[in-house]
Structures are given as structure tokens and as C-alpha cells.
Scaffold this motif. Sequence first.
Motif, PDB file in Angstrom:
ATOM      1  N   SER A  67       5.185  -7.811   1.007  1.00 38.39           N
ATOM      2  CA  SER A  67       3.734  -8.007   1.113  1.00 38.39           C
ATOM      3  C   SER A  67       3.300  -9.286   0.402  1.00 38.39           C
ATOM      4  O   SER A  67       2.341  -9.945   0.822  1.00 38.39           O
ATOM      5  N   GLU A  68       4.013  -9.656  -0.661  1.00 34.05           N
ATOM      6  CA  GLU A  68       3.729 -10.928  -1.331  1.00 34.05           C
ATOM      7  C   GLU A  68       3.926 -12.112  -0.399  1.00 34.05           C
ATOM      8  O   GLU A  68       3.347 -13.186  -0.598  1.00 34.05           O
ATOM      9  N   LEU A  69       4.764 -11.923   0.615  1.00 39.10           N
ATOM     10  CA  LEU A  69       5.121 -13.008   1.523  1.00 39.10           C
ATOM     11  C   LEU A  69       4.338 -12.948   2.831  1.00 39.10           C
ATOM     12  O   LEU A  69       4.614 -13.715   3.749  1.00 39.10           O
ATOM     13  N   GLY A  70       3.394 -12.027   2.915  1.00 46.75           N
ATOM     14  CA  GLY A  70       2.544 -11.945   4.104  1.00 46.75           C
ATOM     15  C   GLY A  70       2.917 -10.867   5.092  1.00 46.75           C
ATOM     16  O   GLY A  70       2.270 -10.736   6.146  1.00 46.75           O
ATOM     17  N   ALA A  71       3.939 -10.078   4.793  1.00 46.69           N
ATOM     18  CA  ALA A  71       4.314  -8.991   5.703  1.00 46.69           C
ATOM     19  C   ALA A  71       3.325  -7.836   5.567  1.00 46.69           C
ATOM     20  O   ALA A  71       2.817  -7.556   4.485  1.00 46.69           O
ATOM     21  N   THR A  72       3.081  -7.162   6.685  1.00 40.53           N
ATOM     22  CA  THR A  72       2.170  -6.028   6.706  1.00 40.53           C
ATOM     23  C   THR A  72       2.839  -4.831   7.368  1.00 40.53           C
ATOM     24  O   THR A  72       3.861  -4.976   8.035  1.00 40.53           O
ATOM     25  N   GLU A  73       2.238  -3.671   7.184  1.00 37.63           N
ATOM     26  CA  GLU A  73       2.795  -2.438   7.739  1.00 37.63           C
ATOM     27  C   GLU A  73       2.995  -2.540   9.250  1.00 37.63           C
ATOM     28  O   GLU A  73       3.988  -2.048   9.790  1.00 37.63           O
ATOM     29  N   ASP A  74       2.067  -3.212   9.933  1.00 41.03           N
ATOM     30  CA  ASP A  74       2.181  -3.267  11.397  1.00 41.03           C
ATOM     31  C   ASP A  74       3.291  -4.207  11.876  1.00 41.03           C
ATOM     32  O   ASP A  74       3.569  -4.269  13.076  1.00 41.03           O
ATOM     33  N   MET A  75       3.926  -4.912  10.954  1.00 40.70           N
ATOM     34  CA  MET A  75       5.070  -5.761  11.309  1.00 40.70           C
ATOM     35  C   MET A  75       6.403  -5.025  11.195  1.00 40.70           C
ATOM     36  O   MET A  75       7.420  -5.499  11.692  1.00 40.70           O
ATOM     37  N   ILE A  76       6.398  -3.874  10.514  1.00 41.10           N
ATOM     38  CA  ILE A  76       7.655  -3.218  10.154  1.00 41.10           C
ATOM     39  C   ILE A  76       8.524  -2.906  11.365  1.00 41.10           C
ATOM     40  O   ILE A  76       9.738  -3.179  11.380  1.00 41.10           O
ATOM     41  N   GLU A  77       7.941  -2.340  12.398  1.00 35.97           N
ATOM     42  CA  GLU A  77       8.730  -1.981  13.581  1.00 35.97           C
ATOM     43  C   GLU A  77       9.344  -3.219  14.233  1.00 35.97           C
ATOM     44  O   GLU A  77      10.504  -3.204  14.658  1.00 35.97           O
ATOM     45  N   GLY A  78       8.574  -4.292  14.301  1.00 41.23           N
ATOM     46  CA  GLY A  78       9.087  -5.533  14.883  1.00 41.23           C
ATOM     47  C   GLY A  78      10.200  -6.142  14.051  1.00 41.23           C
ATOM     48  O   GLY A  78      11.202  -6.633  14.590  1.00 41.23           O
TER      49      GLY A  78
END
Length: 388
Positions: A349-360
Amino acid sequence: MLGNFSYRNATTLYFGDDSLKYLNEELPKYGKNVLLIYGGGSVKKNGIYDAVIEILKSNGKNIIEDAGVMPNPTVEKLREGVKLAKENQVDLLLALGGGSCCDYAKAVSVSVCCDEDPWEKYFIRFEEPTCEIVPVGCILTMAGTGSEMNAGSVITNHETHQKIGHVFGEAVMPKFSILNPKFTMSLPKRQMVAGIYDIFNHICEQYFSGEDDNTSDYIAEALMKSVIHSSLIAIENPEDYEARSNIMWTATWALNTLISRGKRTDWMVHMLGQSAGGFTDATHGMTLAAVSLPYYRFIMPYGLPKFKRFATEVWGIQADGKSDEEVAMAGLSAMEDWMKKIGVAMSLSELGATEDMIEGIADGTFILEGGYKVLTRDEVVKILRESL
């Protein structure tokens, strides 16, 4: 030591604060047209660019410049570089910069004389070069990737959210690399720290795999201790030559295939981190840091003897009165403390990742079989969620 193996490294290294002068020994071996590859212009501010240009001119070279190589080289930039190299019939690709410039140069080298699309051929189908390879030389300005003495190349495709590495054969390795630790001293602290963690994780990827008592693991432990010791000095005094030179030398030996001999290797942290990088375009070393501890805590029960050894031999954890699990966990806690001390990213999350990216990100993660546990897709998702 497991199995039968061979070891050869075709790259000539020139190391030290006066190493740039050896470019004069290498340039006469190649033709007149040199493609000088570099990034965003920092090499012009610190004077390294001018010094290299002077040597190239004194050797009678025709210089074609390929500037603007980004930290995560893109497929668009690769195609641009291939076109430039073809049009100018280059005889040598000279990468001036960090691992991204070296990676990019190697990708260009296998593509210049080939009519096929390099992304499809090398990073989707993982084919080997079938045409002439243009030689590569490196002048390193950042320590971390080890790209200066290996055949690996990582390219990013933003359109498909893919960041994929291809380890080519010996013919793609740089013919020579110049390593001057002073060239790394102008790096921003965050880049230095990302490189340091990249080094450490390269060693971990080859260490946490296989339980045989082999020489490669003893070398790996020494390299890890060197990185830990020198990193703590370098973050306090970035201009400490001894620390920076040790970091630079360790980076090279961490990924020139030496410590992978006679054992299996893992590389799942890289698969997770690279896939996350395809979605966030974050610095490579930081994505590795963000996923490392959740991954290692997950696989620890499957490789408990090695994690216990890691704790006692690398971090100095005392085993008396503790269970193997307690010792192993203490080792990972010591690793976490060190990571926080040097200032790497501790979550995606510090790097800009979000929950909705996890599957991708999970879909883009290659599953490898060299570690203690072959992950299922659900386990990949679990580790990624714990990394957020």
C-alpha cells in the motif's frame, strides 16, 4: 552439493575508484558505432557522462545517444532503442547507469538483428535469440540488480500490467563492466536503499531453497552479513567508500550465478514483487521488500531448518531454550527490524497498491517450483493481502 553443474562467467570486471580508465582497453575491441544508453540525466549533473564521452571520442567512436531509460524499462522504450540501434548499425551498446540501463541494453542487444517483436519473442514466448547479438558493456552507477555480470533482463508492459524477466544465455552477458563505487554516491538515499534490499533478496532467493549442507549457502551467509553491516554504515554516511564498495561488490556476486550452483533456487519473492510492479510501477527493490516477510513467514514451516540456520548464522539469534519455530521467527523479526532501520517499504500500500489490484497481481504472478512450497493461487492472494 546437488547434482552436476558447470560454472563460467564471461564478463570482465574492472573495479575501483580508477576503473573508468579501463574503458580505453575495451573500446578498441569493437566497431566504430557506439550506442550510449543512459537514463534521466543525473550522469550529466555528476560529470560521469562527460568523462565517458571524452574517452569515447579519444578512441574515435561515433556516438549515438539513447537517453531516457526509465527505472522500469518499458516495451515501448525497448522498441524505440531497437529502431535507433538498427538505423545506426551499432557495434557496441554501452549502458551508463543502474541495472535498468543494463537490463535494457541486453534486451536491445538480442533484438537489433531480429525482425520479430522482442516482447512477444523474449518475454511472452521466452524464446532464445536466433540472430546476431550486439555486444553490451556496462558502466555502473547504482548497485543492486547484479545485471552487470549476468544475462538477465526485465521489461515492463504498462498496457498489460506485466513486468517480466528473461534470463538469457552466456552470449547476452555484458562483455565488460566498470564498477566505480564513487559513481554510486550521488544516488538519492531511497534509490540506494532499494538497491541494498534488492541485493539482500537476491541472496535470499537462492538461500531459502534446499536443505543440503552446501558451500553455496556458506557463501550466501557471508554475503548477507556483509550487506547488513555495510548498509547500516552507508545510511548514516552515504559517502563512506568502504561501505559503498562492499555493497557494490556484494551486489555483483549476489546474482552472477555463483551461489546458485549445486542447489535449487526459489525466486517467488521476485515473481510476487515484479507482478506488483507491473501494476504500480514502483521501484523494484521496494516491491521485493513489501512482499518478503509475508512470503517468508508463510513458507517458514516448510523450510524450518534453513530458517533456523538463517536466524543463528546471519542474525546471531541464540537458540538455547527456544524451539526451532521460536528461533526462526526471531530471525525474521531481526530481518524486519533491519529493513525498518534502513528505510525500505514494508507494505504494498505504501507503493500505491490497492485491494482491487490483488486479483490482477495474483494473475500476473508466475508460480515457480524451486522453493519449499509450490504456492496455489489462493495462497498467492493470501500473501499479497498480508503485504498490503
